[in-house]
Write a protein that holds these residues in place. Structure first.
Motif, PDB file in Angstrom:
ATOM      1  N   TYR A  81       5.618 -14.521  19.295  1.00 58.56           N
ATOM      2  CA  TYR A  81       5.764 -14.744  17.858  1.00 58.56           C
ATOM      3  C   TYR A  81       6.883 -13.869  17.308  1.00 58.56           C
ATOM      4  CZ  TYR A  81       1.166 -16.761  18.525  1.00 58.56           C
ATOM      5  OH  TYR A  81       0.118 -17.521  18.976  1.00 58.56           O
ATOM      6  N   GLN A  82       7.670 -14.443  16.412  1.00 56.26           N
ATOM      7  CA  GLN A  82       8.730 -13.697  15.737  1.00 56.26           C
ATOM      8  C   GLN A  82       8.113 -12.897  14.595  1.00 56.26           C
ATOM      9  OE1 GLN A  82      11.990 -16.218  14.680  1.00 56.26           O
ATOM     10  NE2 GLN A  82      12.932 -14.696  13.370  1.00 56.26           N
ATOM     11  N   ASP A  83       8.744 -11.791  14.206  1.00 56.88           N
ATOM     12  CA  ASP A  83       8.265 -11.006  13.068  1.00 56.88           C
ATOM     13  C   ASP A  83       8.313 -11.852  11.795  1.00 56.88           C
ATOM     14  OD1 ASP A  83       7.858  -8.788  14.638  1.00 56.88           O
ATOM     15  OD2 ASP A  83       9.698  -7.773  14.015  1.00 56.88           O
ATOM     16  N   LEU A  84       7.314 -11.676  10.942  1.00 58.03           N
ATOM     17  CA  LEU A  84       7.278 -12.328   9.637  1.00 58.03           C
ATOM     18  C   LEU A  84       8.136 -11.495   8.686  1.00 58.03           C
ATOM     19  CD1 LEU A  84       5.990 -14.530   7.828  1.00 58.03           C
ATOM     20  CD2 LEU A  84       4.162 -12.881   7.354  1.00 58.03           C
ATOM     21  N   GLU A  85       9.122 -12.121   8.049  1.00 62.09           N
ATOM     22  CA  GLU A  85      10.030 -11.403   7.152  1.00 62.09           C
ATOM     23  C   GLU A  85       9.876 -11.940   5.730  1.00 62.09           C
ATOM     24  OE1 GLU A  85      14.796 -11.094   6.628  1.00 62.09           O
ATOM     25  OE2 GLU A  85      14.000 -10.536   8.599  1.00 62.09           O
ATOM     26  N   LEU A  86       9.651 -11.024   4.789  1.00 60.55           N
ATOM     27  CA  LEU A  86       9.444 -11.381   3.390  1.00 60.55           C
ATOM     28  C   LEU A  86      10.495 -10.685   2.538  1.00 60.55           C
ATOM     29  CD1 LEU A  86       5.586 -10.736   3.254  1.00 60.55           C
ATOM     30  CD2 LEU A  86       6.757 -12.839   3.913  1.00 60.55           C
ATOM     31  N   LYS A  87      11.045 -11.411   1.567  1.00 61.97           N
ATOM     32  CA  LYS A  87      12.037 -10.831   0.653  1.00 61.97           C
ATOM     33  C   LYS A  87      11.582 -11.070  -0.774  1.00 61.97           C
ATOM     34  CE  LYS A  87      15.947 -11.225   3.729  1.00 61.97           C
ATOM     35  NZ  LYS A  87      17.328 -11.646   3.910  1.00 61.97           N
ATOM     36  N   ARG A  88      11.791 -10.039  -1.608  1.00 66.84           N
ATOM     37  CA  ARG A  88      11.432 -10.121  -3.015  1.00 66.84           C
ATOM     38  C   ARG A  88      12.291  -9.160  -3.811  1.00 66.84           C
ATOM     39  NH1 ARG A  88       5.679  -6.867  -3.552  1.00 66.84           N
ATOM     40  NH2 ARG A  88       6.437  -4.857  -2.853  1.00 66.84           N
ATOM     41  N   GLY A  89      12.251  -9.312  -5.126  1.00 62.67           N
ATOM     42  CA  GLY A  89      12.895  -8.340  -5.988  1.00 62.67           C
ATOM     43  C   GLY A  89      12.193  -7.001  -5.833  1.00 62.67           C
ATOM     44  N   LEU A  90      12.949  -5.930  -5.860  1.00 59.43           N
ATOM     45  CA  LEU A  90      12.385  -4.595  -5.663  1.00 59.43           C
ATOM     46  C   LEU A  90      11.351  -4.283  -6.738  1.00 59.43           C
ATOM     47  CD1 LEU A  90      12.458  -1.848  -4.175  1.00 59.43           C
ATOM     48  CD2 LEU A  90      14.222  -1.149  -5.803  1.00 59.43           C
ATOM     49  N   VAL A  91      10.155  -3.917  -6.303  1.00 62.48           N
ATOM     50  CA  VAL A  91       9.109  -3.475  -7.216  1.00 62.48           C
ATOM     51  C   VAL A  91       9.200  -1.955  -7.264  1.00 62.48           C
ATOM     52  CG1 VAL A  91       6.629  -3.444  -7.683  1.00 62.48           C
ATOM     53  CG2 VAL A  91       7.670  -5.451  -6.630  1.00 62.48           C
ATOM     54  N   ALA A  92       9.704  -1.424  -8.373  1.00 59.43           N
ATOM     55  CA  ALA A  92      10.011   0.004  -8.462  1.00 59.43           C
ATOM     56  C   ALA A  92       8.770   0.889  -8.492  1.00 59.43           C
ATOM     57  CB  ALA A  92      10.870   0.280  -9.684  1.00 59.43           C
ATOM     58  N   LYS A  93       7.700   0.436  -9.143  1.00 57.89           N
ATOM     59  CA  LYS A  93       6.498   1.261  -9.263  1.00 57.89           C
ATOM     60  C   LYS A  93       5.258   0.388  -9.167  1.00 57.89           C
ATOM     61  CE  LYS A  93       8.508   4.782 -12.215  1.00 57.89           C
ATOM     62  NZ  LYS A  93       8.473   5.450 -13.485  1.00 57.89           N
ATOM     63  N   GLY A  94       4.201   0.959  -8.612  1.00 66.20           N
ATOM     64  CA  GLY A  94       2.907   0.297  -8.638  1.00 66.20           C
ATOM     65  C   GLY A  94       2.676  -0.771  -7.598  1.00 66.20           C
ATOM     66  N   SER A  95       3.439  -0.785  -6.516  1.00 64.80           N
ATOM     67  CA  SER A  95       3.254  -1.796  -5.483  1.00 64.80           C
ATOM     68  C   SER A  95       2.381  -1.251  -4.361  1.00 64.80           C
ATOM     69  CB  SER A  95       4.604  -2.243  -4.921  1.00 64.80           C
ATOM     70  OG  SER A  95       4.407  -3.066  -3.791  1.00 64.80           O
ATOM     71  N   SER A  96       1.157  -1.756  -4.274  1.00 64.80           N
ATOM     72  CA  SER A  96       0.268  -1.354  -3.180  1.00 64.80           C
ATOM     73  C   SER A  96       0.828  -1.807  -1.839  1.00 64.80           C
ATOM     74  CB  SER A  96      -1.117  -1.969  -3.379  1.00 64.80           C
ATOM     75  OG  SER A  96      -1.679  -1.544  -4.585  1.00 64.80           O
ATOM     76  N   LEU A  97       1.477  -2.960  -1.824  1.00 65.67           N
ATOM     77  CA  LEU A  97       2.063  -3.493  -0.593  1.00 65.67           C
ATOM     78  C   LEU A  97       3.182  -2.582  -0.078  1.00 65.67           C
ATOM     79  CD1 LEU A  97       2.261  -5.738   1.512  1.00 65.67           C
ATOM     80  CD2 LEU A  97       3.753  -6.969  -0.061  1.00 65.67           C
ATOM     81  N   ALA A  98       4.089  -2.175  -0.963  1.00 66.53           N
ATOM     82  CA  ALA A  98       5.178  -1.289  -0.560  1.00 66.53           C
ATOM     83  C   ALA A  98       4.637   0.069  -0.097  1.00 66.53           C
ATOM     84  CB  ALA A  98       6.170  -1.097  -1.708  1.00 66.53           C
ATOM     85  N   GLN A  99       3.601   0.570  -0.762  1.00 66.27           N
ATOM     86  CA  GLN A  99       3.002   1.852  -0.347  1.00 66.27           C
ATOM     87  C   GLN A  99       2.395   1.747   1.046  1.00 66.27           C
ATOM     88  OE1 GLN A  99       3.725   4.452  -1.597  1.00 66.27           O
ATOM     89  NE2 GLN A  99       4.062   4.183  -3.753  1.00 66.27           N
ATOM     90  N   TRP A 100       1.709   0.628   1.326  1.00 63.58           N
ATOM     91  CA  TRP A 100       1.138   0.405   2.661  1.00 63.58           C
ATOM     92  C   TRP A 100       2.250   0.352   3.713  1.00 63.58           C
ATOM     93  CZ3 TRP A 100       0.646  -4.907   4.982  1.00 63.58           C
ATOM     94  CH2 TRP A 100       0.042  -4.865   6.233  1.00 63.58           C
ATOM     95  N   CYS A 101       3.335  -0.363   3.401  1.00 60.45           N
ATOM     96  CA  CYS A 101       4.453  -0.474   4.342  1.00 60.45           C
ATOM     97  C   CYS A 101       5.109   0.880   4.599  1.00 60.45           C
ATOM     98  CB  CYS A 101       5.497  -1.460   3.815  1.00 60.45           C
ATOM     99  SG  CYS A 101       4.934  -3.160   3.804  1.00 60.45           S
ATOM    100  N   LYS A 102       5.446   1.591   3.539  1.00 57.39           N
ATOM    101  CA  LYS A 102       6.116   2.884   3.693  1.00 57.39           C
ATOM    102  C   LYS A 102       5.199   3.896   4.371  1.00 57.39           C
ATOM    103  CE  LYS A 102       8.164   2.119  -0.625  1.00 57.39           C
ATOM    104  NZ  LYS A 102       8.490   2.601  -1.958  1.00 57.39           N
ATOM    105  N   GLY A 103       3.912   3.877   4.048  1.00 59.25           N
ATOM    106  CA  GLY A 103       2.963   4.798   4.673  1.00 59.25           C
ATOM    107  C   GLY A 103       2.775   4.526   6.150  1.00 59.25           C
TER     108      GLY A 103
END
Length: 154
Positions: A64-86
């Motif tokens: 399986y290829q990696d799933l790639e998602l693109k969106r406008g940058l969510v500057a604050k309050g993104s639980s998804l971005a926090q999970w990814c960065k963590g």
């Protein structure tokens, strides 16, 4: 034609939604692009002694290829971005938390035409677009996920 008799062939690929297990932040559902919905079977070639015209091609595991998602940058309050960065920046100090991810292709009324469910997904890359004072472009956040497998529901 009755509403239930609508035929969407081929369906447009611009109306879709995403959901992440355990993430409810409204800003984490809006994406501009999804790619990497791909699976293939690896093939092993075996040469037969004395037969030089061909090689036997045998199936191996699915890949399986990696799933790639693109969106406008969510500057604050993104639980998804926090999970990814963590997860990515955590240095493997704690176990990786996986989540199930679902991508729904929608009809014009917002009903699901088809859905892909990605099991045990976890972030492998996070990036933002380049900063350039000479261009007037939106900041785009790119998230990549590895996963065990996906299933398709239609």
């Amino acid at each position: 034609m009755a509403k239930a008799d609508k035929v969407y062939y081929p369906p447009p690929g611009f109306y879709f939604s995403l959901s992440f297990e355990g993430i409810r932040t409204k800003s984490d559902f809006a994406f501009k692009e999804v790619s990497g919905i791909q699976m293939e079977t690896e093939v092993e070639e075996i040469a037969e002694g004395g037969e030089n015209r061909f090689k036997h091609r045998l199936p191996k595991a699915s890949k399986y290829q990696d799933l790639e998602l693109k969106r406008g940058l969510v500057a604050k309050g993104s639980s998804l971005a926090q999970w990814c960065k963590g997860t990515i920046g955590g240095g493997l100090n704690s176990p990786i938390q996986t989540k199930n991810v679902t991508v729904n292709l929608l009809d014009s009324d917002g009903n699901s035409l088809m859905a892909w469910s990605f099991a045990n997904a976890w972030p492998v890359a996070w990036s933002v677009s380049n900063l350039n004072s000479m261009e007037n472009q939106l900041m785009v956040e790119t998230l990549k996920f590895a996963y065990s497998y996906f299933t398709v529901k239609s």
